[in-house]
Write a protein that holds these residues in place. Sequence first.
Motif, PDB file in Angstrom:
ATOM      1  N   UNK A  21      46.344  32.871  30.934  1.00 34.43           N
ATOM      2  CA  UNK A  21      46.147  33.312  32.315  1.00 34.43           C
ATOM      3  C   UNK A  21      46.362  34.814  32.475  1.00 34.43           C
ATOM      4  N   UNK A  22      47.204  35.372  31.614  1.00 34.97           N
ATOM      5  CA  UNK A  22      47.604  36.760  31.785  1.00 34.97           C
ATOM      6  C   UNK A  22      47.105  37.685  30.676  1.00 34.97           C
ATOM      7  N   UNK A  23      46.426  37.133  29.700  1.00 37.20           N
ATOM      8  CA  UNK A  23      45.951  37.928  28.565  1.00 37.20           C
ATOM      9  C   UNK A  23      44.457  37.726  28.351  1.00 37.20           C
ATOM     10  N   UNK A  24      43.717  38.840  28.245  1.00 33.49           N
ATOM     11  CA  UNK A  24      42.292  38.816  27.916  1.00 33.49           C
ATOM     12  C   UNK A  24      42.075  39.778  26.751  1.00 33.49           C
ATOM     13  N   UNK A  25      41.379  39.330  25.689  1.00 31.07           N
ATOM     14  CA  UNK A  25      41.104  40.216  24.551  1.00 31.07           C
ATOM     15  C   UNK A  25      39.624  40.576  24.521  1.00 31.07           C
ATOM     16  N   UNK A  26      39.353  41.821  24.118  1.00 37.56           N
ATOM     17  CA  UNK A  26      37.993  42.327  24.006  1.00 37.56           C
ATOM     18  C   UNK A  26      37.852  43.041  22.661  1.00 37.56           C
ATOM     19  N   UNK A  27      36.675  42.923  22.064  1.00 36.71           N
ATOM     20  CA  UNK A  27      36.434  43.565  20.771  1.00 36.71           C
ATOM     21  C   UNK A  27      36.433  45.092  20.911  1.00 36.71           C
ATOM     22  N   UNK A  28      35.482  45.637  21.622  1.00 36.92           N
ATOM     23  CA  UNK A  28      35.367  47.086  21.882  1.00 36.92           C
ATOM     24  C   UNK A  28      35.198  47.918  20.619  1.00 36.92           C
ATOM     25  N   UNK A  29      34.700  47.312  19.554  1.00 37.79           N
ATOM     26  CA  UNK A  29      34.489  48.116  18.342  1.00 37.79           C
ATOM     27  C   UNK A  29      33.181  48.901  18.405  1.00 37.79           C
ATOM     28  N   UNK A  30      32.279  48.484  19.296  1.00 40.26           N
ATOM     29  CA  UNK A  30      30.990  49.178  19.416  1.00 40.26           C
ATOM     30  C   UNK A  30      30.801  49.839  20.777  1.00 40.26           C
ATOM     31  N   UNK A  31      31.840  49.908  21.550  1.00 38.15           N
ATOM     32  CA  UNK A  31      31.737  50.503  22.872  1.00 38.15           C
ATOM     33  C   UNK A  31      32.606  49.764  23.873  1.00 38.15           C
ATOM     34  N   UNK A  32      32.699  50.286  25.087  1.00 32.56           N
ATOM     35  CA  UNK A  32      33.535  49.666  26.118  1.00 32.56           C
ATOM     36  C   UNK A  32      32.782  48.530  26.797  1.00 32.56           C
ATOM     37  N   UNK A  33      33.318  47.325  26.757  1.00 33.77           N
ATOM     38  CA  UNK A  33      32.648  46.192  27.419  1.00 33.77           C
ATOM     39  C   UNK A  33      32.810  46.260  28.932  1.00 33.77           C
ATOM     40  N   UNK A  34      32.006  45.476  29.649  1.00 32.71           N
ATOM     41  CA  UNK A  34      32.157  45.355  31.100  1.00 32.71           C
ATOM     42  C   UNK A  34      33.396  44.510  31.403  1.00 32.71           C
ATOM     43  N   UNK A  35      34.257  45.028  32.226  1.00 32.23           N
ATOM     44  CA  UNK A  35      35.506  44.309  32.529  1.00 32.23           C
ATOM     45  C   UNK A  35      35.720  44.130  34.032  1.00 32.23           C
ATOM     46  N   UNK A  36      34.650  44.278  34.829  1.00 33.33           N
ATOM     47  CA  UNK A  36      34.797  44.161  36.285  1.00 33.33           C
ATOM     48  C   UNK A  36      35.403  42.824  36.694  1.00 33.33           C
ATOM     49  N   UNK A  37      34.922  41.714  36.073  1.00 32.09           N
ATOM     50  CA  UNK A  37      35.402  40.380  36.452  1.00 32.09           C
ATOM     51  C   UNK A  37      36.901  40.244  36.196  1.00 32.09           C
ATOM     52  N   UNK A  38      37.344  40.739  35.023  1.00 32.50           N
ATOM     53  CA  UNK A  38      38.754  40.606  34.666  1.00 32.50           C
ATOM     54  C   UNK A  38      39.629  41.547  35.484  1.00 32.50           C
ATOM     55  N   UNK A  39      39.125  42.744  35.770  1.00 34.77           N
ATOM     56  CA  UNK A  39      39.862  43.651  36.654  1.00 34.77           C
ATOM     57  C   UNK A  39      40.110  42.978  38.001  1.00 34.77           C
ATOM     58  N   UNK A  40      39.102  42.279  38.496  1.00 34.34           N
ATOM     59  CA  UNK A  40      39.232  41.584  39.775  1.00 34.34           C
ATOM     60  C   UNK A  40      40.220  40.420  39.676  1.00 34.34           C
ATOM     61  N   UNK A  41      40.044  39.560  38.681  1.00 34.90           N
ATOM     62  CA  UNK A  41      40.880  38.348  38.599  1.00 34.90           C
ATOM     63  C   UNK A  41      42.345  38.683  38.356  1.00 34.90           C
ATOM     64  N   UNK A  42      42.635  39.648  37.484  1.00 36.64           N
ATOM     65  CA  UNK A  42      44.022  40.030  37.244  1.00 36.64           C
ATOM     66  C   UNK A  42      44.639  40.692  38.479  1.00 36.64           C
ATOM     67  N   UNK A  43      43.858  41.483  39.187  1.00 34.82           N
ATOM     68  CA  UNK A  43      44.370  42.140  40.398  1.00 34.82           C
ATOM     69  C   UNK A  43      44.671  41.132  41.491  1.00 34.82           C
ATOM     70  N   UNK A  44      43.951  40.017  41.491  1.00 40.79           N
ATOM     71  CA  UNK A  44      44.107  39.010  42.550  1.00 40.79           C
ATOM     72  C   UNK A  44      45.152  37.958  42.252  1.00 40.79           C
ATOM     73  N   UNK A  45      45.679  37.925  41.027  1.00 39.36           N
ATOM     74  CA  UNK A  45      46.655  36.883  40.707  1.00 39.36           C
ATOM     75  C   UNK A  45      48.070  37.454  40.684  1.00 39.36           C
ATOM     76  N   UNK A  46      49.024  36.566  40.900  1.00 40.18           N
ATOM     77  CA  UNK A  46      50.424  36.973  40.910  1.00 40.18           C
ATOM     78  C   UNK A  46      50.816  37.562  39.560  1.00 40.18           C
ATOM     79  N   UNK A  47      51.439  38.713  39.572  1.00 37.94           N
ATOM     80  CA  UNK A  47      51.933  39.427  38.389  1.00 37.94           C
ATOM     81  C   UNK A  47      50.845  40.095  37.553  1.00 37.94           C
ATOM     82  N   UNK A  48      49.579  40.057  37.998  1.00 31.69           N
ATOM     83  CA  UNK A  48      48.523  40.783  37.298  1.00 31.69           C
ATOM     84  C   UNK A  48      48.221  40.231  35.919  1.00 31.69           C
TER      85      UNK A  48
END
Length: 478
Positions: A21-48
């Motif tokens: 619930x509190x951890x998301x992993x991304x590869x990012x070996x070829x560039x920065x992935x889109x993280x809008x969804x996770x930025x939103x979900x973590x910001x909206x949940x208790x304790x981020x």
Amino acid sequence: MLETELLKLIEDIRIKKAESNYIEVKSAKNGCPKIFDTLSSFSNQQNGGIIIFGVDENDDYNICGVYNAADLQKKIMEQSMQMEPVVRPLCTVAVIDGKTVVSAEIQETDNFQKPCFYKGAGRLRGSYVRVADGDRLMTEYEVYSYEAFKKDIHDELRTNERSELNDINTDEYQLYLIQLRKSKPHLATLKETEINRLQGVVIENKPTIAALMLFSVYPQAYFPQLCITAVSVPGKEKSSVGSVGERFIDNRRIEGSITQMLNDTLIFIRKNMKVKTIIDQNTGMRKDKTEYPVIAVRELVLNALVHRDYSIHTESAPITVTMYSDRMEIENPGGLYGRMTLDNLGYVSADTRNPYIANALEVMGETENRYSGIPTIRSAMKNAKLPPPVFENNRGVFKAILYNENSLTKDKTDIKSQILDFCTVPKSRGELEEKFKDNITIAYLMNKYMKPLISENKIALTKPESPKSKDQQYYTVS
């Protein structure tokens, strides 16, 4: 986050081979992935939550490293600036086996600013919640519930075009007026029409939902599902059947005003509760002991009626009461309101979703309206030597669970032994929940077994200085 903490967190992820619930992993070996969804979900949940870049989920959670730590952080900030409100992650950089990893800690957004969403998609299509290890689009109702709190919208003041003032001209209403004038002398000299306006009874010559639910003989004529459905089943699941194949021991739809539904629901529950007769050895007096403390049951049913959501999003969903062989569950539409969380439920004053209903019921003598309901329930269950109540808040539905003596028949020593064996390697709350989900709920496990084991120094915390940390793990003391 310290670099050493990030390294330990990644090591833990690689051992478990799972996000949370509190951890998301991304590869990012070829560039920065889109993280809008996770930025939103973590910001909206208790304790981020925390996003970790440089770990490849698709390669057995091996370290792949990031393409460029400096540029990645820049891109993370650029995406964070496109959120409403703006997200301000805290980044940490570390090196593992010569490969660079980066973490971005996302703090929880203040409730007055939720939901946090991606501006490019808009509030309805860009607001997410975290469910298990994934991001899920918020429902229209979830988005609305935040808006209602921020804008102080009271759906109990909605009206129905078919209703008439005569619908609330009942004995209950007249008694309410008498009691109101006695208890509120500042209102006593006002005209009835002015009192009705100030107390949320009538708006634009139409009775409000609050008035209909409080005073109408049959409010379900206008809102058919604003009722209670109550069932008693023969086993521990709804799919259970009795000895002759019956699905329900009892099944009833309960309608009427709030007071009528409260009383009729209590009659249903008492009818389906087991009652023990106890003879006092000293006095010889007979005393009946109900399966659940009646005062606790009453508070839960009343809370559901007072605090349910009366918006158009939930008006087709009734309150449900389900009695099982080992527990009773009460569900009401509308999750916890405003700033309230499960952790502080019953310990701090709550934001009130339906203040006009709550105030009217206080005038009518049905409730104290002093936030004493949850403490009363906890105290009653403790005095009855029963497990503490369990509360769950899931995507627009609030559930309260009372366990009876049948839930105590399990071999406690055996469960404690299982916990001690399982925690020889540190385990998270999520892992404990997964291990014992077929037997008991996580809330019951933590209250009934984990807390005593911790107090007995048989179980220790990996982060004793932060007992409620989202990264907390539990291990057996050697």
